[in-house]
Design a protein around this motif. Structure first.
Motif, PDB file in Angstrom:
ATOM      1  N   ALA A  95      -5.814   2.496  -6.871  1.00 27.72           N
ATOM      2  CA  ALA A  95      -6.777   3.356  -7.564  1.00 27.72           C
ATOM      3  C   ALA A  95      -6.470   4.828  -7.397  1.00 27.72           C
ATOM      4  CB  ALA A  95      -8.193   3.064  -7.065  1.00 27.72           C
ATOM      5  N   ASP A  96      -5.624   5.173  -6.439  1.00 25.78           N
ATOM      6  CA  ASP A  96      -5.275   6.576  -6.207  1.00 25.78           C
ATOM      7  C   ASP A  96      -4.062   7.025  -7.017  1.00 25.78           C
ATOM      8  OD1 ASP A  96      -7.343   6.659  -4.307  1.00 25.78           O
ATOM      9  OD2 ASP A  96      -5.998   5.870  -2.761  1.00 25.78           O
ATOM     10  N   VAL A  97      -3.454   6.108  -7.768  1.00 29.31           N
ATOM     11  CA  VAL A  97      -2.304   6.465  -8.602  1.00 29.31           C
ATOM     12  C   VAL A  97      -2.834   7.168  -9.845  1.00 29.31           C
ATOM     13  CG1 VAL A  97      -0.318   5.619  -9.896  1.00 29.31           C
ATOM     14  CG2 VAL A  97      -0.925   4.579  -7.686  1.00 29.31           C
TER      15      VAL A  97
ATOM     16  N   LEU B  42       3.052  -1.791  -3.766  1.00 27.47           N
ATOM     17  CA  LEU B  42       3.856  -1.560  -2.564  1.00 27.47           C
ATOM     18  C   LEU B  42       3.099  -0.815  -1.481  1.00 27.47           C
ATOM     19  CD1 LEU B  42       7.497  -0.915  -3.814  1.00 27.47           C
ATOM     20  CD2 LEU B  42       6.397  -3.033  -3.088  1.00 27.47           C
ATOM     21  N   PHE B  43       1.875  -0.362  -1.750  1.00 28.63           N
ATOM     22  CA  PHE B  43       1.061   0.176  -0.665  1.00 28.63           C
ATOM     23  C   PHE B  43       0.773  -0.940   0.337  1.00 28.63           C
ATOM     24  CE2 PHE B  43      -0.261   2.750  -4.407  1.00 28.63           C
ATOM     25  CZ  PHE B  43       0.278   3.959  -3.990  1.00 28.63           C
ATOM     26  N   SER B  44       0.395  -2.109  -0.179  1.00 31.62           N
ATOM     27  CA  SER B  44       0.160  -3.252   0.700  1.00 31.62           C
ATOM     28  C   SER B  44       1.427  -3.635   1.441  1.00 31.62           C
ATOM     29  CB  SER B  44      -0.350  -4.446  -0.113  1.00 31.62           C
ATOM     30  OG  SER B  44      -1.607  -4.181  -0.678  1.00 31.62           O
TER      31      SER B  44
ATOM     32  N   ALA C  31       2.880  -3.324 -12.418  1.00 34.51           N
ATOM     33  CA  ALA C  31       3.767  -2.521 -11.580  1.00 34.51           C
ATOM     34  C   ALA C  31       3.603  -1.035 -11.886  1.00 34.51           C
ATOM     35  CB  ALA C  31       5.216  -2.955 -11.783  1.00 34.51           C
ATOM     36  N   LEU C  32       3.646  -0.674 -13.161  1.00 31.72           N
ATOM     37  CA  LEU C  32       3.489   0.734 -13.528  1.00 31.72           C
ATOM     38  C   LEU C  32       2.146   1.280 -13.075  1.00 31.72           C
ATOM     39  CD1 LEU C  32       4.936   1.194 -17.127  1.00 31.72           C
ATOM     40  CD2 LEU C  32       5.972   1.795 -14.941  1.00 31.72           C
ATOM     41  N   ASP C  33       1.100   0.492 -13.232  1.00 32.95           N
ATOM     42  CA  ASP C  33      -0.227   0.931 -12.854  1.00 32.95           C
ATOM     43  C   ASP C  33      -0.291   1.283 -11.369  1.00 32.95           C
ATOM     44  OD1 ASP C  33      -3.115   1.241 -13.483  1.00 32.95           O
ATOM     45  OD2 ASP C  33      -3.328  -0.425 -12.073  1.00 32.95           O
ATOM     46  N   ALA C  34       0.522   0.599 -10.546  1.00 30.45           N
ATOM     47  CA  ALA C  34       0.526   0.836  -9.102  1.00 30.45           C
ATOM     48  C   ALA C  34       1.582   1.836  -8.665  1.00 30.45           C
ATOM     49  CB  ALA C  34       0.741  -0.483  -8.370  1.00 30.45           C
ATOM     50  N   GLY C  35       2.232   2.504  -9.621  1.00 34.57           N
ATOM     51  CA  GLY C  35       3.230   3.509  -9.276  1.00 34.57           C
ATOM     52  C   GLY C  35       4.593   2.944  -8.946  1.00 34.57           C
ATOM     53  N   VAL C  36       4.825   1.678  -9.295  1.00 34.66           N
ATOM     54  CA  VAL C  36       6.150   1.073  -9.123  1.00 34.66           C
ATOM     55  C   VAL C  36       6.918   1.302 -10.418  1.00 34.66           C
ATOM     56  CG1 VAL C  36       7.424  -1.048  -8.644  1.00 34.66           C
ATOM     57  CG2 VAL C  36       5.227  -0.641  -7.516  1.00 34.66           C
ATOM     58  N   THR C  37       7.837   2.238 -10.394  1.00 37.62           N
ATOM     59  CA  THR C  37       8.518   2.647 -11.620  1.00 37.62           C
ATOM     60  C   THR C  37       9.770   1.824 -11.911  1.00 37.62           C
ATOM     61  OG1 THR C  37       9.609   4.388 -10.334  1.00 37.62           O
ATOM     62  CG2 THR C  37       7.629   4.998 -11.578  1.00 37.62           C
ATOM     63  N   THR C  38      10.314   1.160 -10.876  1.00 37.40           N
ATOM     64  CA  THR C  38      11.451   0.259 -11.071  1.00 37.40           C
ATOM     65  C   THR C  38      11.133  -1.064 -10.392  1.00 37.40           C
ATOM     66  OG1 THR C  38      13.065   2.070 -11.097  1.00 37.40           O
ATOM     67  CG2 THR C  38      13.902  -0.137 -10.658  1.00 37.40           C
ATOM     68  N   THR C  39      11.294  -2.162 -11.137  1.00 41.62           N
ATOM     69  CA  THR C  39      10.997  -3.490 -10.605  1.00 41.62           C
ATOM     70  C   THR C  39      12.149  -4.432 -10.907  1.00 41.62           C
ATOM     71  OG1 THR C  39       8.631  -3.158 -11.027  1.00 41.62           O
ATOM     72  CG2 THR C  39       9.368  -5.417 -10.636  1.00 41.62           C
TER      73      THR C  39
END
Length: 482
Positions: A405-407, A312-314, A121-129
């Motif tokens: 990959a853009d995060v 969450l981009f998807s 999650a963090l790797d994809a820029g999801v800071t709260t899960t």
């Protein structure tokens, strides 16, 4: 295991010269602006900001600074089985986890899944899960889940659930009460919900669990509007007994009637839409069109990596596609043409950020880039990618062009947890070893034949499974006759 943060964790941070997608009430997009973070909060936003001595400077030029994304429904404990159920239907998911193999997960397996899912999650820029953790058969499993979340420097909400027992049973045990008193201390990085579903059984066997939630003062998150499992009957029971509140999060909300949407809207609840899940598994058509029509707040979620991507981009991309596709098909059926899209990129970006904050009651601190809010921030920047330019429509770029990959950089509470495309202080080799042990355990418990059969299900010839909840004999007549 994840390692302590880098030495820059307590220093101010400034993003220099980026395009800031604020997600504020005015939907401001600020070009060539800086964002200064001091003591974990956003201290200033503006061009060429003066900064304190010792500030960590991040070049955001050519990139997008946006709020950290918020996922309101993710079964982290299943992440170690990434992609295993790619060809499943919802029925096969129910059979595998609820009836056949969910009980073979040990506390360490829940820990492994949570650890991998939280890092992902963090790797994809999801800071709260929200960890919709319905594999907690014992409080030992629950402790393992929390230990994993605590080991990763993100924000999480433990949504405590147990699909192997009736909600009235597991919420009534002294062990559960002891867990709540030990592990839910109001920490800013770890929230708490109760996670269970309402079958629609007129006896309302879930009522005691709602009463426990009310007594504890915690929200309930529930899978509602799941074809063949939960529907309008459950919503009516919740409403008639006074258990629909503004804090309630209804997951999917796909196969519900207008009556149920009216009840959700009237009581102020929100819906967590998992578009990839609803499209593929069969909960119902992704309901954003109906939620918008009824004025129901929306957040986004990815559900489970057993099937889908963990970003969450998807989710944003799929949500725009599903909503617009339905609008076009409805128009075509009437001989009409849609000339203007009702759902815009800016709206799904808001659902992926501020929408999640609102659902969790954290709007005052999370979900937008505004002075005084917690510095949960994401920089999208990839100078190695030809897709990173030109940056013409920032909301459209986030929703349709950006990917994991853009995060480039991620902050949680001002703490750098990803920098220049690399996670900070995370030992991926150790995480991999932990997950491989869980996969080895599961394969050995199932045996190679059952393991392969589960991953490659036959085309079904038997009846559809109605109601996976084994604690009640109730069968809904809404999706099955006889």
């Amino acid at each position: 295991m994840p390692q302590p943060p880098a030495e820059t964790s307590n220093r101010p941070v400034v993003f220099r010269g980026g395009t800031v997608v604020t997600v504020n009430a005015r939907h401001d997009v600020l070009t060539d602006h800086d964002v200064l973070v001091v003591d974990g909060d956003i201290a200033a936003i503006g061009p060429a900001l003066p900064v304190p001595e010792g500030t960590v400077e991040v070049d955001a030029s050519g990139g997008v600074v946006m709020p950290g994304m918020i996922d309101t429904h993710r079964h982290l404990w299943q992440t170690a089985m990434r992609g295993y159920g790619a060809d499943w239907t919802l029925t096969q998911y129910f059979v595998w986890y609820y009836l056949e193999w969910g009980r073979v997960f040990r506390p360490e397996d829940v820990h492994a899944g949570n650890l991998l899912g939280a890092v992902e999650a963090l790797d994809a820029g999801v800071t709260t899960t929200v960890d919709w953790s319905h594999g907690l058969r014992t409080t030992q499993h629950a402790d393992a889940a929390v230990d994993a979340l605590r080991a990763v420097p993100g924000r999480f909400v433990l949504a405590y659930g147990n699909i192997q027992d009736a909600p009235a049973n597991w919420t009534a045990t002294p062990e559960f009460r002891d867990f709540v008193s030990r592990r839910t201390t109001g920490d800013d990085l770890l929230g708490f919900q109760l996670a269970f579903d309402v079958t629609g059984d007129p006896a309302f066997p879930e009522r005691p669990a709602f009463e426990v939630a009310r007594d504890l003062g915690v929200p309930v998150t529930t899978h509602a509007g799941v074809w063949g499992a939960t529907g309008d009957d459950g919503i009516r029971l919740m409403h008639d007994h006074g258990f629909m509140t503004p804090e309630t999060v209804y997951v999917h909300g796909a196969s519900l009637s207008a009556d149920s949407y009216h009840r959700i809207a009237a009581t102020g609840g929100s819906v967590s839409v998992s578009t990839e899940s609803e499209q593929s598994a069969g909960q119902g058509y992704p309901p954003t069109w109906a939620l918008r029509a009824h004025g129901i707040p929306v957040s986004l979620s990815m559900d489970t990596s057993v099937w889908w991507s963990g970003d969450l981009f998807s989710a944003m991309r799929a949500t725009l596609g599903a909503d617009r596709s339905r609008e076009h098909l409805e128009a075509h059926a009437k001989g009409d043409t849609v000339t203007h899209s009702s759902l815009r990129a800016q709206q799904v970006v808001e659902w992926a950020t501020l929408g999640g904050a609102r659902a969790l009651g954290r709007e005052s601190r999370l979900g937008s880039v505004e002075v005084g809010k917690a510095a949960d921030l994401v920089l999208l920047k990839n100078d190695r990618s030809p897709v990173s330019f030109p940056l013409l429509n920032p909301h459209g770029h986030i929703a349709f062009q950006a990917q994991r990959a853009d995060v480039h950089t991620v902050l949680v509470g001002g703490r750098i947890v990803k920098a220049d495309g690399e996670l900070v202080g995370i030992d991926l080799a150790a995480v991999r070893s932990t997950v491989e042990s869980t996969v080895e355990h599961l394969r050995s418990r199932l045996g190679e034949e059952a393991w392969a059969r589960g991953m490659n299900p036959d085309v079904p010839t038997s009846e559809v499974l109605d109601n996976p909840y084994t604690y009640t004999d109730y069968r809904s007549g809404s999706t099955h006759s006889g």
